[in-house]
Motif scaffolding. Structure first.
Motif, PDB file in Angstrom:
ATOM      1  N   ASN A 268       0.853  -1.668  -0.232  1.00 54.10           N
ATOM      2  CA  ASN A 268      -0.030   0.177   0.081  1.00 54.10           C
ATOM      3  C   ASN A 268       0.510   1.367  -0.469  1.00 54.10           C
ATOM      4  N   ALA A 269       2.096   1.517   0.485  1.00 52.06           N
ATOM      5  CA  ALA A 269       2.910   2.790   1.075  1.00 52.06           C
ATOM      6  C   ALA A 269       3.248   2.915  -0.206  1.00 52.06           C
ATOM      7  N   ILE A 270       3.721   1.401  -1.226  1.00 50.64           N
ATOM      8  CA  ILE A 270       4.346   1.632  -2.350  1.00 50.64           C
ATOM      9  C   ILE A 270       3.742   2.245  -3.586  1.00 50.64           C
ATOM     10  N   GLY A 300       4.418   8.689   1.980  1.00 45.98           N
ATOM     11  CA  GLY A 300       3.169   9.163   0.395  1.00 45.98           C
ATOM     12  C   GLY A 300       1.687   9.823   0.437  1.00 45.98           C
ATOM     13  N   ILE A 301       0.928   9.863  -0.298  1.00 45.76           N
ATOM     14  CA  ILE A 301      -0.150  11.065  -0.664  1.00 45.76           C
ATOM     15  C   ILE A 301      -1.192  10.635   0.332  1.00 45.76           C
ATOM     16  N   GLY A 302      -0.826  10.226   1.654  1.00 50.99           N
ATOM     17  CA  GLY A 302      -1.394   9.788   2.784  1.00 50.99           C
ATOM     18  C   GLY A 302      -3.277   9.882   2.593  1.00 50.99           C
ATOM     19  N   ARG A 318     -11.704   2.500  -1.085  1.00 52.87           N
ATOM     20  CA  ARG A 318     -11.301   3.200  -1.178  1.00 52.87           C
ATOM     21  C   ARG A 318     -11.306   4.328  -1.446  1.00 52.87           C
ATOM     22  N   PHE A 319      -9.899   5.336  -0.911  1.00 55.47           N
ATOM     23  CA  PHE A 319      -9.879   7.070  -0.691  1.00 55.47           C
ATOM     24  C   PHE A 319      -9.427   7.578  -1.496  1.00 55.47           C
ATOM     25  N   ASN A 320      -8.576   7.005  -2.167  1.00 56.24           N
ATOM     26  CA  ASN A 320      -7.586   7.628  -3.519  1.00 56.24           C
ATOM     27  C   ASN A 320      -8.980   6.967  -4.664  1.00 56.24           C
ATOM     28  N   PRO A 321      -9.604   7.799  -5.704  1.00 53.51           N
ATOM     29  CA  PRO A 321      -9.864   7.295  -6.708  1.00 53.51           C
ATOM     30  C   PRO A 321      -9.110   7.706  -7.776  1.00 53.51           C
ATOM     31  N   SER A 322      -8.266   7.883  -7.699  1.00 50.55           N
ATOM     32  CA  SER A 322      -6.972   7.768  -8.900  1.00 50.55           C
ATOM     33  C   SER A 322      -7.494   6.595  -9.802  1.00 50.55           C
ATOM     34  N   ALA A 323      -7.658   6.462 -11.081  1.00 52.26           N
ATOM     35  CA  ALA A 323      -7.186   5.351 -12.247  1.00 52.26           C
ATOM     36  C   ALA A 323      -6.353   5.097 -11.666  1.00 52.26           C
ATOM     37  N   GLN A 351      -1.613  12.510   7.325  1.00 50.80           N
ATOM     38  CA  GLN A 351      -1.577  14.066   6.119  1.00 50.80           C
ATOM     39  C   GLN A 351      -1.164  13.576   5.463  1.00 50.80           C
ATOM     40  N   LEU A 352      -2.040  14.170   4.689  1.00 54.53           N
ATOM     41  CA  LEU A 352      -2.597  14.684   2.786  1.00 54.53           C
ATOM     42  C   LEU A 352      -1.185  14.719   2.069  1.00 54.53           C
ATOM     43  N   ASN A 353      -0.729  14.510   1.272  1.00 51.49           N
ATOM     44  CA  ASN A 353       1.025  14.329   0.848  1.00 51.49           C
ATOM     45  C   ASN A 353       1.636  14.927   1.877  1.00 51.49           C
TER      46      ASN A 353
END
Length: 368
Positions: A268-270, A300-302, A318-323, A351-353
């Motif tokens: 997940n971190a990667i 990571g992106i947080g 899922r908390f990051n909807p990026s395709a 924390q985000l980002n």
């Protein structure tokens, strides 16, 4: 008192017939630990003559392993005057084991014990065989579960490498449309297989709350095994690991569960690394009171924890909807179940980002 003694009145005669004809084993024993009188059923069941039974202490007819508990029960009987439903094993003259269930009463004035026993050998043998079969079935079932879990778990490692290799392929460089189609189908099949295996693992963990094999595991060993399993992914993304297990180098835990925790949190971190920034994963352990804590931190992106709320560890979230990110919402669910099913806790700060930190507290256990 011996069997040849005669009773003089009618009531004594009736008792003698009762003693002689009873299908149960009846005996009179002295406080000195010797038989004084036995009925025919006693002789027929154990195979000894009356003279042989009278010649030696009662304890010598009892199976060696049951002598200590029998002695303890007899001592209590002489104090309390009554003993019921006590089972022990006698050895037949031919070597066979006979299970007897006793009810006894001690008469202090006469210094004798009157006892009646039922032969429960058949019932005990059935019970022993049933328990043996249940144990065998339980071990077989346990082995099958371990095989299923291990097979699925082990398949995830090469699947992760396959997915990483697919990401390295430049589809635009493939000129042959047929080859491009085959590669696309292969990638889709790999992704589907990965999802199916992950789903099966989640179902087994959810259902299986039986006692697991718990052994002492070194965190370094688990980390090295995880890194070997996803070496292609680590190499491609140039992942940096910073570790310190000096304060608490190991924990008593399920090897499969701990391996899955490392695998899911690290992948997940990667997966959720910031674009253009090499993933840095810090892993350390420490003692917390009587327990052990394992801390994973990444850059990571947080996660937007306010948005995630109580759904963070639920299935298919899922908390990051990026395709661009292939996430099925299974990893954190598996981690949560692995930790909590054995009495542990997991806390998250993010924390985000900037990055995310997971603090896992293992409940200290003894090795099984």
């Amino acid at each position: 008192m011996h069997t040849e003694e005669k009773f003089t009145d009618k009531s004594d005669l009736n008792l003698e017939y009762f003693f002689e004809l009873s299908p149960d084993l009846m005996c009179v024993a002295g406080f000195d630990g010797y038989f004084k009188k036995v009925n025919p059923s006693f002789i027929n069941t154990l195979g000894y003559t009356e003279a042989e039974l009278f010649a030696k202490p009662i304890s010598e007819f009892i199976v060696q392993a049951d002598r200590a508990i029998t002695k303890s029960k007899r001592e209590n009987l002489l104090k309390s005057n009554l003993l019921t439903h006590f089972e022990n094993r006698y050895q037949h003259k031919n070597g066979a084991i006979i299970w007897l269930s006793w009810s006894s009463i001690a008469l202090q004035n006469e210094q004798v014990v009157y006892a009646v026993a039922k032969d429960v050998t058949v019932k005990k043998n059935i019970e022993i065989e049933r328990n043996r079969l249940l144990q065998t079935l339980n071990e077989t079932n346990k082995d099958l579960k371990h095989f299923n879990y291990s097979s699925s778990h082990d398949l995830r490692s090469p699947l992760s490498n396959l997915l990483a290799l697919h990401q390295l392929l430049d589809d635009s460089a493939i000129e042959n449309p047929e080859v491009a189609e085959y590669i696309a189908l292969l990638k889709l099949s790999t992704q589907n297989l990965n999802e199916i295996i992950s789903s099966y693992m989640e179902k087994w963990i959810k259902k299986d709350r039986l006692i697991l094999d718990l052994i002492e595991i070194k965190f370094d060993d688990v980390l090295n095994k995880t890194k070997n399993a996803i070496n292609e992914l680590i190499r491609k993304d140039q992942v940096i690991f910073l570790t310190d297990f000096s304060e608490a180098p190991s924990v008593v835990y399920s090897p499969d569960y701990l391996q899955s925790i490392f695998l899911n949190i690290i992948t997940n971190a990667i997966k959720y690394a910031r674009s253009g920034v090499s993933p840095i994963i810090r892993i350390s352990s420490k003692k917390s009171g009587n327990n052990v804590q394992l801390i994973f931190s990444d850059n990571g992106i947080g996660i937007d924890l306010e948005k995630a709320g109580e759904n963070l560890f639920k299935l298919h979230q899922r908390f990051n909807p990026s395709a661009e990110i292939d996430g099925k919402g299974i990893g954190l669910y598996l981690v949560y179940n692995h930790v909590t099913s054995l009495g542990g806790t997991i806390d998250v700060s993010s924390q985000l980002n900037v990055g995310t930190t997971f603090i896992i507290t293992f409940k200290v256990r003894k090795q099984i």
